[in-house]
Design a protein around this motif. Sequence first.
Motif, PDB file in Angstrom:
ATOM      1  N   PRO A  46      -4.989   6.088  11.460  1.00  0.00           N
ATOM      2  CA  PRO A  46      -5.550   7.444  11.433  1.00  0.00           C
ATOM      3  C   PRO A  46      -4.838   8.387  12.396  1.00  0.00           C
ATOM      4  O   PRO A  46      -4.175   7.959  13.350  1.00  0.00           O
ATOM      5  CB  PRO A  46      -7.004   7.236  11.859  1.00  0.00           C
ATOM      6  N   GLU A  82     -14.250   4.621   7.994  1.00  0.00           N
ATOM      7  CA  GLU A  82     -14.543   4.979   6.604  1.00  0.00           C
ATOM      8  C   GLU A  82     -13.366   4.790   5.663  1.00  0.00           C
ATOM      9  O   GLU A  82     -13.512   4.897   4.455  1.00  0.00           O
ATOM     10  CB  GLU A  82     -15.031   6.435   6.543  1.00  0.00           C
ATOM     11  N   ARG A  83     -12.180   4.521   6.206  1.00  0.00           N
ATOM     12  CA  ARG A  83     -11.001   4.358   5.360  1.00  0.00           C
ATOM     13  C   ARG A  83     -10.332   3.006   5.620  1.00  0.00           C
ATOM     14  O   ARG A  83     -10.404   2.463   6.708  1.00  0.00           O
ATOM     15  CB  ARG A  83      -9.983   5.476   5.628  1.00  0.00           C
ATOM     16  N   LEU A  84      -9.674   2.519   4.572  1.00  0.00           N
ATOM     17  CA  LEU A  84      -8.843   1.333   4.721  1.00  0.00           C
ATOM     18  C   LEU A  84      -7.799   1.584   5.791  1.00  0.00           C
ATOM     19  O   LEU A  84      -7.203   2.655   5.851  1.00  0.00           O
ATOM     20  CB  LEU A  84      -8.154   1.025   3.387  1.00  0.00           C
ATOM     21  N   SER A  85      -7.555   0.586   6.647  1.00  0.00           N
ATOM     22  CA  SER A  85      -6.588   0.754   7.730  1.00  0.00           C
ATOM     23  C   SER A  85      -5.859  -0.556   7.988  1.00  0.00           C
ATOM     24  O   SER A  85      -6.124  -1.586   7.356  1.00  0.00           O
ATOM     25  CB  SER A  85      -7.295   1.217   9.009  1.00  0.00           C
ATOM     26  N   GLU A 136      -9.938   7.108  16.656  1.00  0.00           N
ATOM     27  CA  GLU A 136      -9.921   6.200  15.511  1.00  0.00           C
ATOM     28  C   GLU A 136      -8.717   5.262  15.568  1.00  0.00           C
ATOM     29  O   GLU A 136      -8.806   4.095  15.178  1.00  0.00           O
ATOM     30  CB  GLU A 136      -9.899   7.014  14.215  1.00  0.00           C
ATOM     31  N   ARG A 158     -20.133   0.534   8.655  1.00  0.00           N
ATOM     32  CA  ARG A 158     -18.842   1.115   8.290  1.00  0.00           C
ATOM     33  C   ARG A 158     -18.503   0.774   6.847  1.00  0.00           C
ATOM     34  O   ARG A 158     -18.930  -0.252   6.327  1.00  0.00           O
ATOM     35  CB  ARG A 158     -17.726   0.589   9.209  1.00  0.00           C
ATOM     36  N   ASN A 159     -17.662   1.601   6.261  1.00  0.00           N
ATOM     37  CA  ASN A 159     -17.184   1.337   4.913  1.00  0.00           C
ATOM     38  C   ASN A 159     -16.072   0.302   4.924  1.00  0.00           C
ATOM     39  O   ASN A 159     -15.998  -0.564   4.047  1.00  0.00           O
ATOM     40  CB  ASN A 159     -16.693   2.642   4.275  1.00  0.00           C
ATOM     41  N   TRP A 160     -15.181   0.409   5.921  1.00  0.00           N
ATOM     42  CA  TRP A 160     -14.119  -0.565   6.150  1.00  0.00           C
ATOM     43  C   TRP A 160     -14.222  -1.022   7.600  1.00  0.00           C
ATOM     44  O   TRP A 160     -15.047  -0.504   8.361  1.00  0.00           O
ATOM     45  CB  TRP A 160     -12.743   0.037   5.841  1.00  0.00           C
ATOM     46  N   GLY A 182      -4.184  11.011   2.778  1.00  0.00           N
ATOM     47  CA  GLY A 182      -5.469  10.362   3.010  1.00  0.00           C
ATOM     48  C   GLY A 182      -5.426   8.852   2.966  1.00  0.00           C
ATOM     49  O   GLY A 182      -6.428   8.201   3.267  1.00  0.00           O
ATOM     50  N   ARG A 183      -4.298   8.272   2.582  1.00  0.00           N
ATOM     51  CA  ARG A 183      -4.176   6.815   2.524  1.00  0.00           C
ATOM     52  C   ARG A 183      -3.435   6.241   3.732  1.00  0.00           C
ATOM     53  O   ARG A 183      -3.024   5.087   3.727  1.00  0.00           O
ATOM     54  CB  ARG A 183      -3.462   6.398   1.240  1.00  0.00           C
ATOM     55  N   GLU A 223       0.828  -1.206   0.000  1.00  0.00           N
ATOM     56  CA  GLU A 223       0.000   0.000   0.000  1.00  0.00           C
ATOM     57  C   GLU A 223       0.862   1.256   0.000  1.00  0.00           C
ATOM     58  O   GLU A 223       0.429   2.316  -0.476  1.00  0.00           O
ATOM     59  CB  GLU A 223      -0.921   0.001   1.222  1.00  0.00           C
TER      60      GLU A 223
END
Length: 229
Positions: A85, A164-167, A90, A158-160, A80-81, A21
């Motif tokens: 977080p 909301e973000r890949l983690s 988070e 949740r999205n992930w 943002g990637r 990633e």
Amino acid sequence: MQLHHHPFCAHSRLVRLALGEMGIEPELIEERVWERRPEFLMLDPAGATPVLVEDDGFVVPGAAVIAEYLDETRGHALNGRRLLPTDPFERVEVRRLSAWFNDKFFAEVSEPLVREKVYKRYMPRELGGGPPDMAVIRAARSNIRYHLQYIGWLLKTRNWLAGERLSYADLAAAAHISCVDYLGDVPWEEDEGAKIWYARIKSRPAFRPLLALTMAGMPPAACYADLDF
């Protein structure tokens, strides 16, 4: 950068996904930890994979430590990637779920299945090698069901997995599940939400090297490298 790993060590797979990633391709050095190679033990006396070695020789042992180290040294450049977080609340959730898969899922599912089906094929009998223990395999196959249900439950809001973000939480879960999926022991029909999530994450470019892995004498399950199952 070098990564001492084993192809079926889920913790090593987590680090490989994180590096992917981040756009980093390390030199991969395979370790069979039961062989207790002296040169490897000099890097980390614990003798466990993964171990990351920077190009200046700095040694970072263990998946959790490597994940934190990569965030501290490369995370800011990801914007943002970023896999961990910046918000402290988070970050707690990402760490909590990462530990769930790196510790609990590992102990209950991925470690026993990989040990019985993969490692024991190569280990000498005096070190625990030999035929698989089917009672252990049956227990692990039973345990994975509630883990899939938990993943599906998380994804309802949740999205992930952690937000909301890949983690790192997603990478940890996917790394462990990928080992089990290779062996054909993931009952994907148990939870559609978990299946959709895994299809999303294994479609990412960072996952491609893992999907290309094969083991002599034990080909992957038919769905392993199929992005649409």
